[in-house]
Design a protein around this motif. Structure first.
Motif, PDB file in Angstrom:
ATOM      1  N   ARG A 109       0.919  -1.214   0.073  1.00 45.87           N
ATOM      2  CA  ARG A 109      -0.077  -0.088  -0.050  1.00 45.87           C
ATOM      3  C   ARG A 109       0.890   1.280   0.114  1.00 45.87           C
ATOM      4  NH1 ARG A 109      -3.481  -3.662   2.276  1.00 45.87           N
ATOM      5  NH2 ARG A 109      -5.686  -3.343   1.905  1.00 45.87           N
ATOM      6  N   PHE A 110       1.937   1.276   0.717  1.00 46.82           N
ATOM      7  CA  PHE A 110       2.770   2.541   0.772  1.00 46.82           C
ATOM      8  C   PHE A 110       3.512   2.741  -0.749  1.00 46.82           C
ATOM      9  CE2 PHE A 110       7.073   4.380   1.551  1.00 46.82           C
ATOM     10  CZ  PHE A 110       6.489   5.604   1.959  1.00 46.82           C
ATOM     11  N   GLN A 121       0.840   4.638  -1.886  1.00 48.49           N
ATOM     12  CA  GLN A 121       0.554   5.859  -1.406  1.00 48.49           C
ATOM     13  C   GLN A 121       1.765   6.909  -2.243  1.00 48.49           C
ATOM     14  OE1 GLN A 121       0.851   5.748   2.960  1.00 48.49           O
ATOM     15  NE2 GLN A 121      -0.448   3.945   2.930  1.00 48.49           N
ATOM     16  N   ALA A 125       0.771  10.332  -4.336  1.00 47.12           N
ATOM     17  CA  ALA A 125       1.100  11.637  -3.779  1.00 47.12           C
ATOM     18  C   ALA A 125       1.972  12.309  -4.688  1.00 47.12           C
ATOM     19  CB  ALA A 125       2.039  11.438  -2.539  1.00 47.12           C
ATOM     20  N   ASP A 174      -5.829   3.551  -8.516  1.00 47.28           N
ATOM     21  CA  ASP A 174      -4.905   3.004  -7.700  1.00 47.28           C
ATOM     22  C   ASP A 174      -5.843   2.045  -6.502  1.00 47.28           C
ATOM     23  OD1 ASP A 174      -3.290   2.526  -4.753  1.00 47.28           O
ATOM     24  OD2 ASP A 174      -1.729   3.417  -6.342  1.00 47.28           O
ATOM     25  N   GLU A 177      -5.278   3.099  -2.571  1.00 41.13           N
ATOM     26  CA  GLU A 177      -5.765   4.285  -2.161  1.00 41.13           C
ATOM     27  C   GLU A 177      -6.835   4.726  -2.847  1.00 41.13           C
ATOM     28  OE1 GLU A 177      -3.335   6.816  -0.679  1.00 41.13           O
ATOM     29  OE2 GLU A 177      -3.028   4.668   0.155  1.00 41.13           O
ATOM     30  N   HIS A 181      -3.274   7.586 -10.044  1.00 38.84           N
ATOM     31  CA  HIS A 181      -1.841   7.875  -9.909  1.00 38.84           C
ATOM     32  C   HIS A 181      -1.584   7.828 -11.814  1.00 38.84           C
ATOM     33  CE1 HIS A 181      -1.630   3.191  -9.624  1.00 38.84           C
ATOM     34  NE2 HIS A 181      -1.073   3.286 -10.994  1.00 38.84           N
ATOM     35  N   GLY A 231       3.981   7.659   6.192  1.00 39.43           N
ATOM     36  CA  GLY A 231       3.510   7.610   4.620  1.00 39.43           C
ATOM     37  C   GLY A 231       3.292   9.020   4.215  1.00 39.43           C
ATOM     38  N   ARG A 234      -0.540  14.035   1.552  1.00 38.46           N
ATOM     39  CA  ARG A 234      -0.980  14.319   0.184  1.00 38.46           C
ATOM     40  C   ARG A 234      -1.909  15.566   0.224  1.00 38.46           C
ATOM     41  NH1 ARG A 234      -3.516   8.337   0.055  1.00 38.46           N
ATOM     42  NH2 ARG A 234      -4.965   9.684   1.234  1.00 38.46           N
TER      43      ARG A 234
END
Length: 250
Positions: A109-110, A121, A125, A174, A177, A181, A231, A234
Motif C-alpha cells: 500500500r505504501f 501512497q 502523492a 490505484d 488508495e 496515479h 506515509g 497528500r
C-alpha cells in the motif's frame, strides 16, 4: 459470438489461483523465470510450466530465452491495464470478508510497481504534486503534460519522446488508495528515473518498493512530496473527483 468466447477464455485463465498469482508477480514489470514463478505460486515446476504454456498461448504473457534460462513477462501495457483493473474492482467494488492486514500488505500500500509505473501512497502523492504544480492534467478520460510539465520532467531526467502506439499519459485507478496515479509513458519514465537515482528499491519476491533516505529527500526537494514515517502527506488531488470520493474499506 467470438468476443464473448474470448472473454470467457481470458477470464478462465486469469481466474485460476496459481495463474493469478503468477500474473500478479509479473505485474512488478520484471521478467521472471519459471522456477521463480513456481516458487511464488507455490506449485511444482511442472505445474507452473503447464500454467505458463496456457498463458503464453493466449498471448497474455510472453517468454524469451537467455542463456539456459527462459524468462516470462506481461506481453503489453494493455494486458497490464486489464489485470490492474481486475485488482481494482476486486479491492474497491466487491465486498470481502475481513482479513487482518500484514506487514507485506502495508508495504504494498505504501509503494509498489503497477507494471511499469509507481503506485500506492507514494505514486498517488507524486501524482498529486504534479497536478498541483500544473505539470500534468488528468481526467477520467485521459491525461496530458503541460509545457511547464515537459520542461520540469525533462530536467528531472525523463525521456518523453513518443514511442509508437504507447499511451503517453493516462490516469490509473490505484486499488489501495482508491484514487488515481499517473500511468502511460510519463508514469513509466518517472518510475525509471526514481529507480536509476536509487530513490526506490525493489523488495525481494514482491511488487513492494522500499523508499530510501535519498528518495525521501529527493521526492521532497524535487516534487514537494512530504513523506513522514506513516506515509506521504497528500494534498487533495484536483481534476478527478470520482475515485477520490470512493470510501476506504479494509
Amino acid at each position: 459470438m467470438v468476443a464473448a468466447a474470448n472473454l470467457v477464455e481470458v477470464a478462465a485463465l486469469v481466474g485460476d489461483t496459481a495463474r493469478a498469482t503468477i500474473l500478479a508477480a509479473l505485474m512488478s514489470g520484471q521478467a521472471l523465470t519459471g522456477s521463480e514463478l513456481a516458487y511464488l505460486a507455490r506449485v511444482s515446476r511442472p505445474t507452473a510450466s503447464e500454467h505458463l504454456a496456457k498463458l503464453t498461448e493466449a498471448r497474455i504473457i510472453a517468454s524469451i530465452k537467455q542463456g539456459r534460462f527462459r524468462y516470462y513477462r506481461i506481453t503489453s501495457p494493455l494486458v497490464a491495464t486489464m489485470l490492474e483493473s481486475i485488482i481494482a474492482v476486486a479491492a474497491i467494488e466487491v465486498p470481502s470478508c475481513y482479513q487482518p492486514r500484514s506487514i507485506r500488505d502495508d508495504a504494498l500500500r505504501f509503494a509498489r510497481t503497477c507494471y511499469d509505473h509507481l503506485a500506492g501512497q507514494v505514486g498517488v502523492a507524486l501524482t498529486d504534486a504534479l497536478i498541483a504544480n500544473g505539470h500534468i492534467v488528468l481526467t477520467e478520460d485521459g491525461g496530458e503534460v503541460t509545457d511547464a510539465g515537459t520542461r520540469f520532467l525533462t530536467a528531472f531526467g525523463t525521456d518523453l519522446r513518443s514511442r509508437g502506439k504507447r499511451i503517453f499519459c493516462r490516469p490509473c485507478l490505484d486499488w489501495s488508495e482508491r484514487r488515481y496515479h499517473v500511468a502511460g509513458l510519463v508514469g513509466a519514465e518517472i518510475w525509471r528515473r526514481c529507480l536509476d537515482l536509487g530513490w526506490l528499491l525493489r523488495e525481494r519476491d514482491s511488487r513492494a518498493l522500499r523508499l530510501t533516505a535519498a528518495g525521501k529527500t529527493g521526492l521532497s526537494d524535487t516534487f514537494g512530496v512530504d513523506l513522514t514515517n506513516e506515509g506521504p502527506q497528500r494534498s487533495k488531488q484536483v481534476g478527478i473527483s470520482s475515485a477520490a470520493d470512493v470510501p476506504l474499506r479494509v
